[in-house]
Design a protein around this motif. Sequence first.
Motif, mmCIF file in Angstrom:
data_model
loop_
_atom_site.group_PDB
_atom_site.id
_atom_site.type_symbol
_atom_site.label_atom_id
_atom_site.label_comp_id
_atom_site.label_asym_id
_atom_site.label_seq_id
_atom_site.Cartn_x
_atom_site.Cartn_y
_atom_site.Cartn_z
ATOM 1 N N LEU A 180 -32.847 -0.677 67.380
ATOM 2 C CA LEU A 180 -33.351 0.306 66.429
ATOM 3 C C LEU A 180 -32.632 0.147 65.102
ATOM 4 O O LEU A 180 -31.416 -0.042 65.070
ATOM 5 C CB LEU A 180 -33.146 1.723 66.978
ATOM 6 N N LYS A 181 -33.381 0.263 64.034
ATOM 7 C CA LYS A 181 -32.817 0.112 62.693
ATOM 8 C C LYS A 181 -32.782 1.462 61.993
ATOM 9 O O LYS A 181 -33.560 2.366 62.334
ATOM 10 C CB LYS A 181 -33.648 -0.880 61.882
ATOM 11 N N SER B 151 -26.648 18.865 66.474
ATOM 12 C CA SER B 151 -25.744 17.988 67.232
ATOM 13 C C SER B 151 -26.031 16.516 66.972
ATOM 14 O O SER B 151 -25.105 15.703 66.884
ATOM 15 C CB SER B 151 -25.868 18.287 68.727
ATOM 16 N N LEU B 152 -27.311 16.155 66.844
ATOM 17 C CA LEU B 152 -27.665 14.773 66.526
ATOM 18 C C LEU B 152 -27.190 14.401 65.127
ATOM 19 O O LEU B 152 -26.769 13.269 64.881
ATOM 20 C CB LEU B 152 -29.179 14.576 66.636
ATOM 21 N N LEU C 110 -27.606 7.054 65.079
ATOM 22 C CA LEU C 110 -27.445 5.613 65.228
ATOM 23 C C LEU C 110 -26.013 5.190 64.922
ATOM 24 O O LEU C 110 -25.428 4.364 65.635
ATOM 25 C CB LEU C 110 -28.424 4.900 64.291
ATOM 26 N N SER C 111 -25.414 5.770 63.897
ATOM 27 C CA SER C 111 -24.024 5.452 63.539
ATOM 28 C C SER C 111 -23.070 5.864 64.651
ATOM 29 O O SER C 111 -22.148 5.120 65.007
ATOM 30 C CB SER C 111 -23.632 6.163 62.239
ATOM 31 N N ASN C 112 -23.292 7.053 65.214
ATOM 32 C CA ASN C 112 -22.434 7.515 66.309
ATOM 33 C C ASN C 112 -22.565 6.621 67.540
ATOM 34 O O ASN C 112 -21.583 6.346 68.242
ATOM 35 C CB ASN C 112 -22.778 8.961 66.677
ATOM 36 N N TYR C 113 -23.790 6.166 67.796
ATOM 37 C CA TYR C 113 -24.013 5.245 68.921
ATOM 38 C C TYR C 113 -23.259 3.937 68.706
ATOM 39 O O TYR C 113 -22.590 3.426 69.623
ATOM 40 C CB TYR C 113 -25.515 4.990 69.076
ATOM 41 N N LYS C 114 -23.324 3.376 67.513
ATOM 42 C CA LYS C 114 -22.662 2.093 67.238
ATOM 43 C C LYS C 114 -21.144 2.215 67.276
ATOM 44 O O LYS C 114 -20.452 1.311 67.732
ATOM 45 C CB LYS C 114 -23.122 1.550 65.888
ATOM 46 N N LEU D 41 -25.145 5.708 74.426
ATOM 47 C CA LEU D 41 -25.866 4.523 74.886
ATOM 48 C C LEU D 41 -27.049 4.929 75.769
ATOM 49 O O LEU D 41 -28.151 4.373 75.641
ATOM 50 C CB LEU D 41 -24.921 3.602 75.667
ATOM 51 N N ASP D 42 -26.836 5.887 76.670
ATOM 52 C CA ASP D 42 -27.926 6.365 77.528
ATOM 53 C C ASP D 42 -29.083 6.920 76.696
ATOM 54 O O ASP D 42 -30.249 6.590 76.933
ATOM 55 C CB ASP D 42 -27.422 7.465 78.462
ATOM 56 N N ILE D 43 -28.745 7.767 75.738
ATOM 57 C CA ILE D 43 -29.784 8.379 74.913
ATOM 58 C C ILE D 43 -30.476 7.322 74.057
ATOM 59 O O ILE D 43 -31.702 7.352 73.857
ATOM 60 C CB ILE D 43 -29.185 9.494 74.026
#
Length: 481
Positions: free
Chosen positions: A136-137, A205-206, A8-12, A32-34
Amino acid sequence: MNIFNNFLSNYKENPNKVFLQLKDSNKKFTYLDIYKNTLEIIHRLKEHKKKKIGLILENDQNFVSAILASLYLKICIVPLNSKISTQDQKKQIRNFDVNTVIIDSRLRNKFKNFKKIKKIFIEKNNISHLNKRNKLKPIEDTDFDFLISSTSGSTGDPKGIVLTYKNKVDRVNILKKLYKIKNQDKLLISTPLYHTLGFRLILFSLMFGNPVLLLNNFNLNALQESLRDYNIAFYMTVSSQLKTLIYYSKKNFPNNLETLVSSSDSLSFKEVQKLRASFDCKLHECYGLSEGSILTDVNLKNLNYKNKHNGKPITGVSIKILVNKKLIDTKNIKGEICFKSKYIFKKYYKKDMTMFFYKGYFKTNDFGFIDKNKNIKYLNRVNEIFKVGDINVYPDDIKKKINKIKNILDSYIFPIKHRTLGNVVGLAIKCKNNIISKNSILNFCQKNLSPFQYPNKIIFFDEFPKNHIGKIDKKQFLKYE
């Protein structure tokens, strides 16, 4: 650390950064896609909280999003091999009490007649268009049963290995510590994600934000292209895939690898030499099993032909040898390898665990010893050792000698039932250009093997029959009994 929250942090921070690339289609998926895909799968799984969810998915973005969705909802997932028969699939689903299955829509016809099971079909290009207000939180880092994985090589009747979320976090952390993988290093995953190695690597990786190149179907050309053209820095795979690479590709090809790790089975010293000739990078081999993750590690560049071993136990692991109902660490005494580990699984699903342990040590069913330098040496599976008359036959002893014959690429030793001796030796041979005769092999055996080790039957193969992860399919040799 928290795998979902790190994602989530990497996405933001960088939503348009590419996280996943599929080798087969060359499609790329950003964070963003994932994220959007995960929203969609969460939306479809909300009513199934606190249930076991089966996954029959290909190696693609939907598998990755299903993992994230299960973390978010604290669902226990059961990844299943899509290549086995529907009869075996149904048996596993029943054995593991799965009541809902996420299925790749391309497999719709194969599984449309599943009864008494909730089926959720996921489209190949399932990128969600849910309203952006669905956010998502971060989740709390709790210890729950996260994964039931089938024992390696199993089809219709496997044991279910129950792994908690904490198990998986501990295992990806030790992977980073062992191999010093940097966050920007691109990973190649060429094993199925339902296999514990592929699953562990995608979680890694996640957790740490490493970009991933994912192969859906392993083949030599795809592997060579991946290593040559995609700037892969870290590659960890089962040894059978590396054997395919070193035996059938050109001796050298350009690559940017920094670290290569062989897992799942021991390489011969001849194969180690071939790897050294092909790769100018850090070369490691780890010994372990799904129940315990990595147990030992060895730097392959430090080995010589007189001292081929599997290395010392990693931090958090203790290994002893079980001989005559005693756990020992005496040098060069052969017996069953047993271990205690920080990374051990929780349990087998619905199995009495007492029979699998001895005085707190897990019995691996692997046969080996500890050498004078405290290195572990794996020899065979305990159940692969067989008797000819009243003499124990250790397949590895025969294999080592047979593989020294010029133009033999590999061999496999197996028992053949015999009316008076109990068993005799069967020998499967894979040779270069089929230029070896049975007589030349028999002549070699008479000079180099004991009489009880002589092969009663020799079978030639272009390729040994393999299972879904590239290991020799031992069941295929039962017909020669």
